[in-house]
Design a protein around this motif. Sequence first.
Motif, PDB file in Angstrom:
ATOM      1  N   TYR A 225       1.201   9.325   9.400  1.00  0.00           N
ATOM      2  CA  TYR A 225       0.734  10.667   8.440  1.00  0.00           C
ATOM      3  C   TYR A 225       0.443  11.607   9.548  1.00  0.00           C
ATOM      4  O   TYR A 225      -0.509  11.596  10.084  1.00  0.00           O
TER       5      TYR A 225
ATOM      6  N   ALA B 186      -1.011   4.969  10.893  1.00  0.00           N
ATOM      7  CA  ALA B 186      -1.996   4.142  10.033  1.00  0.00           C
ATOM      8  C   ALA B 186      -1.493   2.556  10.169  1.00  0.00           C
ATOM      9  O   ALA B 186      -2.217   1.742  10.199  1.00  0.00           O
TER      10      ALA B 186
ATOM     11  N   ASP C   5     -12.445  -0.802   8.185  1.00  0.00           N
ATOM     12  CA  ASP C   5     -12.145   0.096   7.454  1.00  0.00           C
ATOM     13  C   ASP C   5     -11.002   1.220   8.173  1.00  0.00           C
ATOM     14  O   ASP C   5     -11.033   1.322   9.295  1.00  0.00           O
ATOM     15  N   GLY C   6     -10.150   1.457   7.415  1.00  0.00           N
ATOM     16  CA  GLY C   6      -8.955   2.494   7.961  1.00  0.00           C
ATOM     17  C   GLY C   6      -7.934   1.629   8.659  1.00  0.00           C
ATOM     18  O   GLY C   6      -7.136   2.277   9.653  1.00  0.00           O
ATOM     19  N   ALA C   7      -8.019   0.227   8.888  1.00  0.00           N
ATOM     20  CA  ALA C   7      -6.965  -0.551   9.588  1.00  0.00           C
ATOM     21  C   ALA C   7      -5.674  -0.339   9.272  1.00  0.00           C
ATOM     22  O   ALA C   7      -4.731  -0.707  10.008  1.00  0.00           O
ATOM     23  N   GLY C   8      -5.360  -0.032   8.078  1.00  0.00           N
ATOM     24  CA  GLY C   8      -4.241   0.000   7.577  1.00  0.00           C
ATOM     25  C   GLY C   8      -3.779  -1.052   6.461  1.00  0.00           C
ATOM     26  O   GLY C   8      -2.614  -1.174   6.148  1.00  0.00           O
ATOM     27  N   LYS C   9      -4.873  -1.659   5.962  1.00  0.00           N
ATOM     28  CA  LYS C   9      -4.304  -2.953   4.717  1.00  0.00           C
ATOM     29  C   LYS C   9      -3.814  -2.284   3.725  1.00  0.00           C
ATOM     30  O   LYS C   9      -2.555  -2.555   3.102  1.00  0.00           O
ATOM     31  N   SER C  10      -4.335  -1.070   2.942  1.00  0.00           N
ATOM     32  CA  SER C  10      -3.995  -0.688   1.969  1.00  0.00           C
ATOM     33  C   SER C  10      -2.847   0.312   2.181  1.00  0.00           C
ATOM     34  O   SER C  10      -1.718  -0.040   1.049  1.00  0.00           O
ATOM     35  N   THR C  11      -2.461   0.817   3.034  1.00  0.00           N
ATOM     36  CA  THR C  11      -1.499   1.493   3.439  1.00  0.00           C
ATOM     37  C   THR C  11      -0.115   0.407   3.538  1.00  0.00           C
ATOM     38  O   THR C  11       1.117   0.526   2.882  1.00  0.00           O
TER      39      THR C  11
ATOM     40  N   ARG D 200       0.724  -0.797  -0.014  1.00  0.00           N
ATOM     41  CA  ARG D 200       1.472   0.364  -0.623  1.00  0.00           C
ATOM     42  C   ARG D 200       2.737   0.293  -0.268  1.00  0.00           C
ATOM     43  O   ARG D 200       4.009   0.447  -1.046  1.00  0.00           O
TER      44      ARG D 200
ATOM     45  N   GLU E  70      -8.720  -5.593  -2.271  1.00  0.00           N
ATOM     46  CA  GLU E  70     -10.179  -6.056  -2.674  1.00  0.00           C
ATOM     47  C   GLU E  70     -10.513  -6.371  -4.243  1.00  0.00           C
ATOM     48  O   GLU E  70     -11.171  -5.491  -4.855  1.00  0.00           O
TER      49      GLU E  70
ATOM     50  N   HIS F  95     -13.189  -7.488   2.454  1.00  0.00           N
ATOM     51  CA  HIS F  95     -14.134  -7.456   3.578  1.00  0.00           C
ATOM     52  C   HIS F  95     -15.260  -8.627   3.569  1.00  0.00           C
ATOM     53  O   HIS F  95     -16.169  -8.757   4.288  1.00  0.00           O
TER      54      HIS F  95
END
Lengths: 267, 253
Positions: free
Chosen positions: B11, B16, B36-42, B45, B153, B185
């Motif tokens: 981005y 990410a 947090d912010g490691a890129g799991k959700s990204t 998606r 999560e 987590h």
Amino acid sequence: MTTRTPATRVSFAGVLAAEWTKLVGLRSTLWVALGTALAAASLAYGLSLFAGRGDGPTGVSLVVAGSVLAQTGALALGALVGAGEHSSGAATATFTAVPRRLPVLAAQAVVTGAGAGVTAAAALAASALATTDARTRAGLVLELADPETARMLAGFVLHLVGVALLGLGLGALLRRPGAVIVAGVILLVVVDQLLATNPGQVTDTLRAALPGAGARLLLDDAALAALDAASRGPRLGAWGGGLVLAGWAVGALAAGAGRLCRGDVTR
Amino acid sequence: MIEVEALVKRYGSTTAVDGLTFTARPGTVTGFLGPDGAGKSTTMRMIVGLERPTAGTATVDGRRYAELDAPLHSVGVMLDARSVHPGRTAFRHLLAQARTHGIPRSRVDEVIAMTGLEPVAHRRAGTYSLGMGQRLGIAGALLGDPGTLILDEPVNGLDPDGVLWVRRLVRDLAAEGRTVLLSSHLMHELALCADRVVIIGRGRLLADAPVHEIVERSGGTLEEAYLQLTAGAVQYRGRATTSPTTTTAGDAR
Ligand SMILES: Nc1ncnc2c1ncn2[C@@H]1O[C@H](COP(=O)(O)OP(=O)(O)OP(=O)(O)O)[C@@H](O)[C@H]1O
Ligand SMILES: [Mg+2]
């Protein structure tokens, strides 16, 4: 998870049914539709109080007089469908179910158009009721078989459908309902008013190319003739104005489709 | 089966996801871990086609998600509890999703019952508590009776009863031969329900191994192993209020 559901697949009819379920499942859209019809009828009623005998308005021009307010409602309807999807976060669920994405926008166009059409018809019925007294008093008849009258009534519906689709396209493009309302009102009203303060060939031509030209669909023949005579730009007539609005709606939908297809579905 | 290969997502100037490769196999619960912010959700998606990878590929059962004829039957996704319009009821939300695929209304009632949402199914989702929203997300993931589940999560916000239920659910789903990719987590929870873990940090793969192997290697618990592995990749670290770095005035005295 003992019963495996029978295998089914994504179809356009299914996506259409889903979008309809979403539209009627929201109170906000129902309130906007109701508010639009009421606003149109109230304005028509208010204006009808000033209608007198003689060279004043025709019966049908009183009935369609509420469109100035109703167009904002149609814009909001399109914005709620197109941008609400993204601003509410629902887009994640929508586009994981239909990852090809474009069928969703196409289905939204169909349900938004239908919703706006029904709203417009309700607004006309309410306006006709609200102006009954004034029309009787002034001896104005509503002759549905008269081609001009039929064109103006159909024009009222088509104008609102066009504005709603413009709102949908802007919604898919901008993804925030507030931004759509602001952009839509600027395009439909503000720019036109600014240009009107400085008439000339260039400004008149620009005004004819704005989506607000769609309102010509519901002007009576005399008003159209007066408008075209005063303008130094192109003479659009009623249907020409409708085509300009249609062009804007298609353009906005195409731009929205472009963002939807190329970009990410993120908030 | 989920196969992620050399996946990259940028981005602007933030990267990410940075060349991530891993596989989540059928019959297995794969835990997806990282700070947090490691890129799991990204990453999740991108697997389901919501975001376009900058580079690399992600496939489900060998096909790109957008090419699936019936995505809801192949993959069930729960990305976050806010993927529902607050003005819509759970029933309407699920019904709309079901209609895209021609899934019968009876299946909507079934997943509502499975997730215990019956009492609130006809209430607007905006009035739900965190855990109720989470249950709705899980209901949406189960709707198409999919062969692969992607849960971001899922136990976040659930009561102890709900946590236990999700643990059993994912174990059952994997036992039926389905693929489950689950981010969390909660190390204690993952130690109980995951067969394998994929640990990432700053978008890169740090570890990809069976839970018991990771635990044995570190000689402690999964949490200790995780903390060791991610020590260099934590981007957002909280401070104790009494930390010496926040008391410079005291140092000057
Ligand atoms: N739409 C976006 N625009 C810009 N940056 C983004 C966007 N989405 C995610 N990011 C960034 O990408 C990185 C990874 O975010 P992601 O949500 O994938 O992390 P995560 O591993 O799920 O974290 P958490 O455990 O906190 O949920 C973060 O630095 C985040 O700020
Ligand atoms: Mg996340």
